[in-house]
Motif scaffolding. Structure first.
Motif, mmCIF file in Angstrom:
data_model
loop_
_atom_site.group_PDB
_atom_site.id
_atom_site.type_symbol
_atom_site.label_atom_id
_atom_site.label_comp_id
_atom_site.label_asym_id
_atom_site.label_seq_id
_atom_site.Cartn_x
_atom_site.Cartn_y
_atom_site.Cartn_z
ATOM 1 N N SER A 156 0.819 -1.174 0.129
ATOM 2 C CA SER A 156 0.109 -0.094 0.018
ATOM 3 C C SER A 156 1.010 1.208 0.097
ATOM 4 O O SER A 156 1.730 1.461 0.953
ATOM 5 C CB SER A 156 -0.709 -0.105 1.304
ATOM 6 O OG SER A 156 -1.636 1.149 0.993
ATOM 7 N N GLU A 183 -5.602 -2.307 -6.551
ATOM 8 C CA GLU A 183 -6.161 -3.304 -5.719
ATOM 9 C C GLU A 183 -6.875 -4.271 -6.788
ATOM 10 O O GLU A 183 -6.744 -5.611 -6.402
ATOM 11 C CB GLU A 183 -7.312 -2.533 -4.828
ATOM 12 C CG GLU A 183 -7.265 -3.214 -3.486
ATOM 13 C CD GLU A 183 -8.325 -2.546 -2.466
ATOM 14 O OE1 GLU A 183 -8.142 -2.733 -1.295
ATOM 15 O OE2 GLU A 183 -8.953 -1.655 -2.988
ATOM 16 N N ASP A 193 -1.523 -0.962 -3.678
ATOM 17 C CA ASP A 193 -2.778 -0.162 -3.497
ATOM 18 C C ASP A 193 -2.211 1.280 -3.061
ATOM 19 O O ASP A 193 -1.061 1.505 -3.080
ATOM 20 C CB ASP A 193 -3.582 -0.457 -2.245
ATOM 21 C CG ASP A 193 -4.720 -0.001 -2.241
ATOM 22 O OD1 ASP A 193 -5.177 0.779 -2.839
ATOM 23 O OD2 ASP A 193 -5.523 -0.621 -0.984
#
Ligand code: GCU
Length: 339
Positions: free
Chosen positions: A40, A65, A72
């Motif tokens: 992320s 995602e 992400d």
């Protein structure tokens, strides 16, 4: 929206550092579709969650995602990770992965970026987007910070046309005489403030509401979306359409991180980014109208200026600030792409 957990508002370097520590390292994540380690990515933004940039970036995160194994984007709005100058530094050293920064910030790292920060270089948003997403024009420029700063520029979002706002309507440069006009941290934009008739005062975006309210500055210049979402109309209710500049925000990413993506993930990343900036451009016109309506309902007045009185001083800035062959080549390429 997906990332509500980041709405906590903290400001300043210390707070940003604490937050980064609390978020943990950037090595969490899963196995990506391409076999690499996804994660992320933290993205620093200085806009609210209602701004088109937040909305388009949030979509970009969703795309990653769904289309990669582990990548992400976690968007931190409202300068939560610091103002743009700081975010730029944090992306360079890798403590933040990505950021949206205004072109004025990059001008301080490579003077070629000055060209796209000039008044009147872009005629409108479509012209600007066609230039800044043309790799033939921008390829060398966007990779120019990789070795020196570990930053890759991916392209950008429009800032739309910027105009002046103050506590009284402005018709000609003479109306801004003696007024402190807040500009971004850029030599060019300080000179631009003078061309507009005021005295350029550089200040970070997040400080501007208080700056206008307390009288540290008298006037500012931006697009309608910022004027509304930052509530500047409450403290500077007269908007005057100087339309002096079509501004540009860049998407930047830490180069080492970008290069760590597998080929497959990088392809999905590029597709997601293209969709994101296209969505942003689509949202822009509507967001601008909503901002005008919202600010008007909140007491703002929008008025036209004497365009001819501003034209000459603004156009003279190109001759003053284009000093090298590479800057001239970028300027010529941008102008040649105008309709
Ligand atoms: C716009 C732009 C921001 C910039 C701001 C400013 O809102 O999108 O990136 O920081 O103007 O004037 O500082």
């Amino acid at each position: 929206m997906r990332h509500r957990k980041n709405t906590v508002v903290i400001a300043g370097a210390t707070a940003a550092t604490l937050l980064l520590a609390a978020c943990g390292g950037s090595d969490e994540g899963g196995e990506s579709a391409g076999g690499g380690e996804g994660q992320s990515m933290r993205l620093a933004l200085n806009q609210t969650e209602e701004h088109p940039s937040y909305i388009a970036l949030d979509s970009f995160g969703s795309y990653l995602e769904e289309n990669t194994g582990g990548w992400d984007i976690d968007v931190f709005p409202n300068e939560t990770l610091g103002a743009q100058a700081e975010a730029l530094q944090l992306v360079s050293d890798g403590s933040v992965d990505m950021a949206i920064v205004s072109g004025t910030q990059l001008e301080n790292l490579n003077e070629d970026f000055v060209v796209f920060n000039l008044p009147r270089v872009f005629d409108d948003v479509d012209h600007q987007m066609s230039v800044i997403h043309d790799p033939e024009i921008t390829g060398d420029l966007y990779s120019s910070l990789e070795e020196s700063n570990n930053i890759t520029v991916l392209g950008g979002f429009t800032q739309g046309a910027r105009s002046v706002y103050s506590s009284a309507p402005i018709e000609t440069p003479a109306d801004l005489a003696g007024q402190k006009l807040r500009v971004q941290e850029s030599e060019l934009h300080i000179a631009m403030a003078e061309a507009l008739g005021g005295a350029g005062t550089p200040m970070a975006y997040g400080e501007l509401y208080t700056g206008l309210q307390s009288g540290v500055v008298d006037a500012a210049e931006n697009n309608e979306v910022s004027y509304f979402t930052q509530r500047h109309y409450e403290v500077a209710p007269y908007w005057s359409y100087t339309n002096h500049l079509v501004g540009l925000d860049y998407m930047i990413i830490n180069t080492d991180l970008l290069e760590s993506m597998s080929e497959e993930d990088r392809a999905a990343f590029d597709e997601g980014w293209t969709a994101a900036h296209e969505e942003h451009t689509q949202l822009w016109a509507e967001a601008t109208q909503e901002a005008i309506d919202g600010a008007t309902a909140g007491g703002a007045t929008f008025s036209e200026v004497d365009d001819a009185a501003f034209a000459e001083p603004l156009e003279a800035l190109a001759a003053e600030f284009i000093t090298t062959e590479s800057q001239q080549a970028l300027f010529d390429a941008a102008r040649a792409a105008a309709r």
